[in-house]
Each structure stands twice: as C-alpha cells, then as structure tokens.
Write a protein that holds these residues in place. Sequence first.
Motif, PDB file in Angstrom:
ATOM      1  N   ARG A  28     -36.254   6.459 -14.762  1.00 12.38           N
ATOM      2  CA  ARG A  28     -36.646   5.065 -14.508  1.00 12.38           C
ATOM      3  C   ARG A  28     -38.151   5.023 -14.236  1.00 12.38           C
ATOM      4  NH1 ARG A  28     -31.979   1.942 -14.371  1.00 12.38           N
ATOM      5  NH2 ARG A  28     -30.119   3.197 -14.059  1.00 12.38           N
ATOM      6  N   PRO A  29     -38.946   5.202 -15.298  1.00 17.71           N
ATOM      7  CA  PRO A  29     -40.392   5.359 -15.127  1.00 17.71           C
ATOM      8  C   PRO A  29     -41.091   4.153 -14.530  1.00 17.71           C
ATOM      9  CG  PRO A  29     -39.814   5.135 -17.460  1.00 17.71           C
ATOM     10  CD  PRO A  29     -38.532   5.318 -16.712  1.00 17.71           C
ATOM     11  N   ALA A  30     -40.618   2.938 -14.826  1.00 20.86           N
ATOM     12  CA  ALA A  30     -41.271   1.750 -14.268  1.00 20.86           C
ATOM     13  C   ALA A  30     -41.173   1.734 -12.752  1.00 20.86           C
ATOM     14  CB  ALA A  30     -40.647   0.480 -14.852  1.00 20.86           C
ATOM     15  N   LEU A  31     -40.050   2.187 -12.231  1.00 23.08           N
ATOM     16  CA  LEU A  31     -39.904   2.277 -10.781  1.00 23.08           C
ATOM     17  C   LEU A  31     -40.791   3.366 -10.207  1.00 23.08           C
ATOM     18  CD1 LEU A  31     -36.096   1.945  -9.927  1.00 23.08           C
ATOM     19  CD2 LEU A  31     -37.944   0.421  -9.234  1.00 23.08           C
ATOM     20  N   LEU A  32     -40.816   4.509 -10.861  1.00 22.26           N
ATOM     21  CA  LEU A  32     -41.593   5.636 -10.345  1.00 22.26           C
ATOM     22  C   LEU A  32     -43.073   5.287 -10.260  1.00 22.26           C
ATOM     23  CD1 LEU A  32     -41.406   8.561  -9.354  1.00 22.26           C
ATOM     24  CD2 LEU A  32     -41.830   9.287 -11.713  1.00 22.26           C
ATOM     25  N   GLU A  33     -43.555   4.483 -11.192  1.00 14.23           N
ATOM     26  CA  GLU A  33     -44.964   4.075 -11.169  1.00 14.23           C
ATOM     27  C   GLU A  33     -45.305   3.283  -9.912  1.00 14.23           C
ATOM     28  OE1 GLU A  33     -45.951   1.975 -14.690  1.00 14.23           O
ATOM     29  OE2 GLU A  33     -45.644   3.694 -16.025  1.00 14.23           O
ATOM     30  N   LEU A  34     -44.308   2.630  -9.318  1.00 13.15           N
ATOM     31  CA  LEU A  34     -44.537   1.814  -8.127  1.00 13.15           C
ATOM     32  C   LEU A  34     -44.400   2.608  -6.824  1.00 13.15           C
ATOM     33  CD1 LEU A  34     -42.459  -1.312  -9.218  1.00 13.15           C
ATOM     34  CD2 LEU A  34     -44.949  -1.066  -9.280  1.00 13.15           C
ATOM     35  N   ALA A  35     -43.914   3.824  -6.931  1.00 13.47           N
ATOM     36  CA  ALA A  35     -43.672   4.635  -5.728  1.00 13.47           C
ATOM     37  C   ALA A  35     -44.989   5.052  -5.084  1.00 13.47           C
ATOM     38  CB  ALA A  35     -42.849   5.860  -6.085  1.00 13.47           C
ATOM     39  N   ALA A 186     -39.700 -10.892   5.250  1.00 17.76           N
ATOM     40  CA  ALA A 186     -39.695  -9.708   4.379  1.00 17.76           C
ATOM     41  C   ALA A 186     -38.688  -9.883   3.241  1.00 17.76           C
ATOM     42  CB  ALA A 186     -39.368  -8.461   5.192  1.00 17.76           C
ATOM     43  N   TYR A 187     -39.181 -10.274   2.086  1.00 18.16           N
ATOM     44  CA  TYR A 187     -38.343 -10.413   0.890  1.00 18.16           C
ATOM     45  C   TYR A 187     -38.980  -9.648  -0.269  1.00 18.16           C
ATOM     46  CZ  TYR A 187     -35.328 -14.014   2.890  1.00 18.16           C
ATOM     47  OH  TYR A 187     -34.411 -14.681   3.652  1.00 18.16           O
ATOM     48  N   GLY A 188     -38.139  -9.197  -1.168  1.00 21.49           N
ATOM     49  CA  GLY A 188     -38.631  -8.576  -2.395  1.00 21.49           C
ATOM     50  C   GLY A 188     -38.937  -7.092  -2.294  1.00 21.49           C
ATOM     51  N   ASP A 189     -38.624  -6.462  -1.157  1.00 19.85           N
ATOM     52  CA  ASP A 189     -38.852  -5.025  -1.006  1.00 19.85           C
ATOM     53  C   ASP A 189     -37.694  -4.236  -1.622  1.00 19.85           C
ATOM     54  OD1 ASP A 189     -41.020  -5.784   0.562  1.00 19.85           O
ATOM     55  OD2 ASP A 189     -39.956  -5.466   2.447  1.00 19.85           O
ATOM     56  N   ILE A 190     -38.019  -3.089  -2.181  1.00 21.38           N
ATOM     57  CA  ILE A 190     -36.994  -2.112  -2.564  1.00 21.38           C
ATOM     58  C   ILE A 190     -37.126  -0.928  -1.626  1.00 21.38           C
ATOM     59  CG2 ILE A 190     -36.161  -0.511  -4.319  1.00 21.38           C
ATOM     60  CD1 ILE A 190     -37.118  -2.414  -6.464  1.00 21.38           C
ATOM     61  N   PHE A 191     -36.067  -0.651  -0.890  1.00 19.43           N
ATOM     62  CA  PHE A 191     -36.039   0.499   0.003  1.00 19.43           C
ATOM     63  C   PHE A 191     -35.369   1.642  -0.763  1.00 19.43           C
ATOM     64  CE2 PHE A 191     -36.159  -3.296   2.595  1.00 19.43           C
ATOM     65  CZ  PHE A 191     -37.227  -3.015   3.442  1.00 19.43           C
ATOM     66  N   TRP A 192     -36.146   2.673  -1.003  1.00 18.62           N
ATOM     67  CA  TRP A 192     -35.732   3.743  -1.919  1.00 18.62           C
ATOM     68  C   TRP A 192     -35.290   4.958  -1.111  1.00 18.62           C
ATOM     69  CZ3 TRP A 192     -38.812   4.462  -7.049  1.00 18.62           C
ATOM     70  CH2 TRP A 192     -38.149   5.382  -7.886  1.00 18.62           C
ATOM     71  N   THR A 203     -38.462   5.669   1.293  1.00 19.61           N
ATOM     72  CA  THR A 203     -39.768   5.043   1.181  1.00 19.61           C
ATOM     73  C   THR A 203     -39.534   3.591   0.773  1.00 19.61           C
ATOM     74  OG1 THR A 203     -41.999   5.291   0.263  1.00 19.61           O
ATOM     75  CG2 THR A 203     -40.164   5.578  -1.272  1.00 19.61           C
ATOM     76  N   VAL A 204     -40.594   2.798   0.726  1.00 19.79           N
ATOM     77  CA  VAL A 204     -40.432   1.382   0.412  1.00 19.79           C
ATOM     78  C   VAL A 204     -41.437   0.979  -0.657  1.00 19.79           C
ATOM     79  CG1 VAL A 204     -41.957   0.706   2.320  1.00 19.79           C
ATOM     80  CG2 VAL A 204     -40.339  -0.965   1.381  1.00 19.79           C
ATOM     81  N   LEU A 205     -40.982   0.119  -1.551  1.00 19.27           N
ATOM     82  CA  LEU A 205     -41.835  -0.528  -2.544  1.00 19.27           C
ATOM     83  C   LEU A 205     -41.982  -1.974  -2.087  1.00 19.27           C
ATOM     84  CD1 LEU A 205     -40.175   0.795  -5.850  1.00 19.27           C
ATOM     85  CD2 LEU A 205     -41.683   1.998  -4.266  1.00 19.27           C
ATOM     86  N   PRO A 206     -43.055  -2.303  -1.391  1.00 17.34           N
ATOM     87  CA  PRO A 206     -43.138  -3.612  -0.722  1.00 17.34           C
ATOM     88  C   PRO A 206     -43.285  -4.780  -1.706  1.00 17.34           C
ATOM     89  CG  PRO A 206     -44.729  -2.043   0.192  1.00 17.34           C
ATOM     90  CD  PRO A 206     -44.214  -1.472  -1.091  1.00 17.34           C
ATOM     91  N   ALA A 207     -42.430  -5.773  -1.530  1.00 17.11           N
ATOM     92  CA  ALA A 207     -42.523  -7.071  -2.232  1.00 17.11           C
ATOM     93  C   ALA A 207     -42.610  -6.947  -3.751  1.00 17.11           C
ATOM     94  CB  ALA A 207     -43.732  -7.858  -1.709  1.00 17.11           C
ATOM     95  N   VAL A 208     -42.023  -5.903  -4.324  1.00 20.05           N
ATOM     96  CA  VAL A 208     -42.184  -5.677  -5.753  1.00 20.05           C
ATOM     97  C   VAL A 208     -41.352  -6.648  -6.608  1.00 20.05           C
ATOM     98  CG1 VAL A 208     -42.898  -3.270  -5.652  1.00 20.05           C
ATOM     99  CG2 VAL A 208     -40.459  -3.819  -5.693  1.00 20.05           C
ATOM    100  N   PHE A 209     -40.320  -7.260  -6.030  1.00 21.61           N
ATOM    101  CA  PHE A 209     -39.608  -8.258  -6.818  1.00 21.61           C
ATOM    102  C   PHE A 209     -39.681  -9.656  -6.196  1.00 21.61           C
ATOM    103  CE2 PHE A 209     -36.149  -6.752  -4.112  1.00 21.61           C
ATOM    104  CZ  PHE A 209     -35.266  -7.831  -3.963  1.00 21.61           C
ATOM    105  N   GLU A 210     -40.654  -9.847  -5.330  1.00 17.18           N
ATOM    106  CA  GLU A 210     -40.945 -11.171  -4.796  1.00 17.18           C
ATOM    107  C   GLU A 210     -41.659 -11.997  -5.890  1.00 17.18           C
ATOM    108  OE1 GLU A 210     -40.306 -13.630  -3.121  1.00 17.18           O
ATOM    109  OE2 GLU A 210     -41.275 -13.478  -1.146  1.00 17.18           O
ATOM    110  N   VAL A 211     -41.442 -13.293  -5.895  1.00 18.48           N
ATOM    111  CA  VAL A 211     -42.160 -14.187  -6.803  1.00 18.48           C
ATOM    112  C   VAL A 211     -42.673 -15.370  -6.003  1.00 18.48           C
ATOM    113  CG1 VAL A 211     -40.755 -13.536  -8.802  1.00 18.48           C
ATOM    114  CG2 VAL A 211     -40.093 -15.512  -7.436  1.00 18.48           C
ATOM    115  N   ASP A 212     -43.673 -16.055  -6.545  1.00 18.18           N
ATOM    116  CA  ASP A 212     -44.186 -17.250  -5.885  1.00 18.18           C
ATOM    117  C   ASP A 212     -43.124 -18.341  -5.900  1.00 18.18           C
ATOM    118  OD1 ASP A 212     -46.605 -15.997  -5.532  1.00 18.18           O
ATOM    119  OD2 ASP A 212     -47.473 -16.825  -7.381  1.00 18.18           O
ATOM    120  N   ALA A 213     -43.235 -19.254  -4.957  1.00 23.32           N
ATOM    121  CA  ALA A 213     -42.264 -20.337  -4.858  1.00 23.32           C
ATOM    122  C   ALA A 213     -42.220 -21.163  -6.131  1.00 23.32           C
ATOM    123  CB  ALA A 213     -42.602 -21.236  -3.664  1.00 23.32           C
ATOM    124  N   ALA A 214     -43.319 -21.217  -6.846  1.00 15.99           N
ATOM    125  CA  ALA A 214     -43.351 -21.972  -8.102  1.00 15.99           C
ATOM    126  C   ALA A 214     -42.614 -21.246  -9.215  1.00 15.99           C
ATOM    127  CB  ALA A 214     -44.795 -22.218  -8.533  1.00 15.99           C
TER     128      ALA A 214
END
Length: 215
Positions: A28-35, A186-192, A203-214
């Motif tokens: 899952r390379p896209a995830l690993l890039e965020l680690a 605290a929304y959008g974090d992935i706890f790995w 470890t944590v990927l902070p707010a990686v799937f959070e989006v703006d309210a719009a």
Amino acid sequence: MRAFLPSLILCAMLASCARPEALPEFDRPALLELAPADSAADIRTADRHILVVRHARKVSPDCNELACPLSAQGEAMVARLDGLLGLPDMEQVLASAACRTVRTAEAGGDAVIVHQAADGLESGCDAEDIVTRSRADALADAAASPARWTLVAEHSNTSCLWLSQFAGLAASETVGCTDGRLADAAYGDIFWLYRLDGAWQVTVLPAVFEVDAAG
C-alpha cells in the motif's frame, strides 16, 4: 598455497560488488508515503497492520444516536479514505454498529463485521438489527487474525481503547489519546498499528482523510 590465491581474490571481488537484497515492494505505497520518516522502515517490514479510524464527521455534532448519518463532509471523508487505502480491499473490516462507523468502515470494503457500540447494547444502525458480537470479541478476533490488513472504525473513546489494547496506554497517549479519548476536533486521523517482531507499535497519520466543510 599459491593455487588458492586467485580464488580468494575472486571471492573478495565478488563480495565487494554484491548489492544488498532489495526489500519487496510495499503493498500500500500511498499509505507508506504518508508515514512518519522515523516509522516508515519498521512499517515496511511489519507483518501485520491494523488501521484504526474515528468515524467521519456526522450530520451534526449533537447527533449521537446509533442511526445518526454522516454529513456531506463526512461522506467526502470516506471517499478520501477509500482512495488512500487503495486496492485490494482490506482483508478484515470491523466497526462499531453505529451507522456512522459502519459507513466509514466501508472505505475498506463492503464486508463490514459489526460489534456492539457499547457493551450489552444489541441495537444497530437499522432498527431491526440485533448485534450480539461484543467489542471484546472484535478485539480478540483482530489479535488472532491472520489478516495482513485490518480496518477498524470506532468512536473517539473506543478508538483509544483499541490503541491501548494493542500498543499500550502510554503509546496511545503519544498519538493523541487523553484520558482514554480523542480530542473533540480530532477527525481524519489514521492510527496505524503495526506488528514488528511480534510486538505491536503505533503511529498516526494526522488528518489525512479530513476534508474542508465545503467538500
């Protein structure tokens, strides 16, 4: 003795030219890039991964019923999480029985296995649902599972329960848990959670799937 010298020299030359064995490509390379850089090497060699996420944003912060749906912002968060997780689907997908956690877990695949939102609470997302599987059952199944990849969708407090159960209380506090729960904002974090040499780390990927309210 002289007869052995050419062979010894050849062996030495070959050894000096040998390259270290390349690590296999991460699945899952896209995830690993965020680690985080200080965790990436260990994550790459870990044999199991459990991704714990708090449910995406609800239609209203004050809506706490099991049937409470996600907002449009929350649905956009699920789509972003789906993209980050990539393919194939997670081998194991677990969620609290609330609608918001089940919907969030669907980012990892449609085969979501639900457990009680609270101990002894047999109600689920739909009025006719009867949920007998406990969170303790889910924790035990995840620990014993041979699945390489597991996604777990939970709440602000029960996310921390998973982290402390696997990696320990102190480790859960280093990634954002305070008094057994995540901060309200605290929304959008992935706890790995990842298992390395038989021991679970987080470890944590902070707010990686959070989006703006719009959206």
